[in-house]
Motif scaffolding. Sequence first.
Motif, PDB file in Angstrom:
ATOM      1  N   LEU A 163      -0.662   7.836  -6.591  1.00  0.00           N
ATOM      2  CA  LEU A 163      -2.007   8.385  -6.730  1.00  0.00           C
ATOM      3  C   LEU A 163      -2.049   9.893  -6.522  1.00  0.00           C
ATOM      4  CD1 LEU A 163      -4.001   5.622  -4.826  1.00  0.00           C
ATOM      5  CD2 LEU A 163      -3.600   5.828  -7.280  1.00  0.00           C
ATOM      6  N   ILE A 164      -0.942  10.490  -6.104  1.00  0.00           N
ATOM      7  CA  ILE A 164      -0.886  11.936  -5.917  1.00  0.00           C
ATOM      8  C   ILE A 164      -0.737  12.569  -7.292  1.00  0.00           C
ATOM      9  CG2 ILE A 164       0.382  13.852  -4.884  1.00  0.00           C
ATOM     10  CD1 ILE A 164       1.270  11.911  -2.693  1.00  0.00           C
ATOM     11  N   LYS A 165      -1.708  13.350  -7.675  1.00  0.00           N
ATOM     12  CA  LYS A 165      -1.723  13.958  -9.007  1.00  0.00           C
ATOM     13  C   LYS A 165      -1.240  15.406  -8.933  1.00  0.00           C
ATOM     14  CE  LYS A 165      -3.438  10.268 -10.756  1.00  0.00           C
ATOM     15  NZ  LYS A 165      -2.537   9.288 -11.253  1.00  0.00           N
ATOM     16  N   VAL A 166       0.056  15.562  -8.754  1.00  0.00           N
ATOM     17  CA  VAL A 166       0.669  16.888  -8.668  1.00  0.00           C
ATOM     18  C   VAL A 166       1.860  16.900  -9.614  1.00  0.00           C
ATOM     19  CG1 VAL A 166       1.868  18.505  -7.157  1.00  0.00           C
ATOM     20  CG2 VAL A 166      -0.034  17.183  -6.282  1.00  0.00           C
ATOM     21  N   VAL A 222       0.843  -1.199   0.000  1.00  0.00           N
ATOM     22  CA  VAL A 222       0.000   0.000   0.000  1.00  0.00           C
ATOM     23  C   VAL A 222       0.879   1.249   0.000  1.00  0.00           C
ATOM     24  CG1 VAL A 222      -1.647   1.325   1.394  1.00  0.00           C
ATOM     25  CG2 VAL A 222      -1.975  -1.132   1.074  1.00  0.00           C
ATOM     26  N   ALA A 223       1.945   1.242   0.813  1.00  0.00           N
ATOM     27  CA  ALA A 223       2.841   2.396   0.879  1.00  0.00           C
ATOM     28  C   ALA A 223       3.573   2.628  -0.438  1.00  0.00           C
ATOM     29  CB  ALA A 223       3.854   2.211   2.004  1.00  0.00           C
TER      30      ALA A 223
END
Length: 133
Positions: free
Chosen positions: A62-65, A55-56
Amino acid sequence: LTPQVVPPHLVQRATSTNVVTDNVGEILAPFLFFVSTLGSSLCPAFGAAALAYSVAAVLPTLIKVDCCPEHPDQPASATSRAARCKEGLSFILHHPLLPGLYLLDWGMTVFTFYRELFPIFAATLLGSRPAWL
């Protein structure tokens, strides 16, 4: 990455929260590992660790930056991910302090987290179940 996903006026609080949750995790993880090894098998403990690490490993993707630095001579989209990784690795290897700091961090991580191995020592060296500890 924190300044990219948190508004500027909350960066200090976000960084503090990040450090606090990291410290709480370092305190709770050995306890949870111990509790998960109270049975006769170590499989649940290692399964939970594998799940947590999986998971880590996925969550940061998934961070969309847009975290790509802008090069003055070319736009960020013109450089490939592999080229950026190569550039970052080259920067780290040629920095006067970073290789030593990474080696120190690696050494501390590998050689100081021996507590998680106590149930294995109990089972193999002492011929006992982990709950015996």
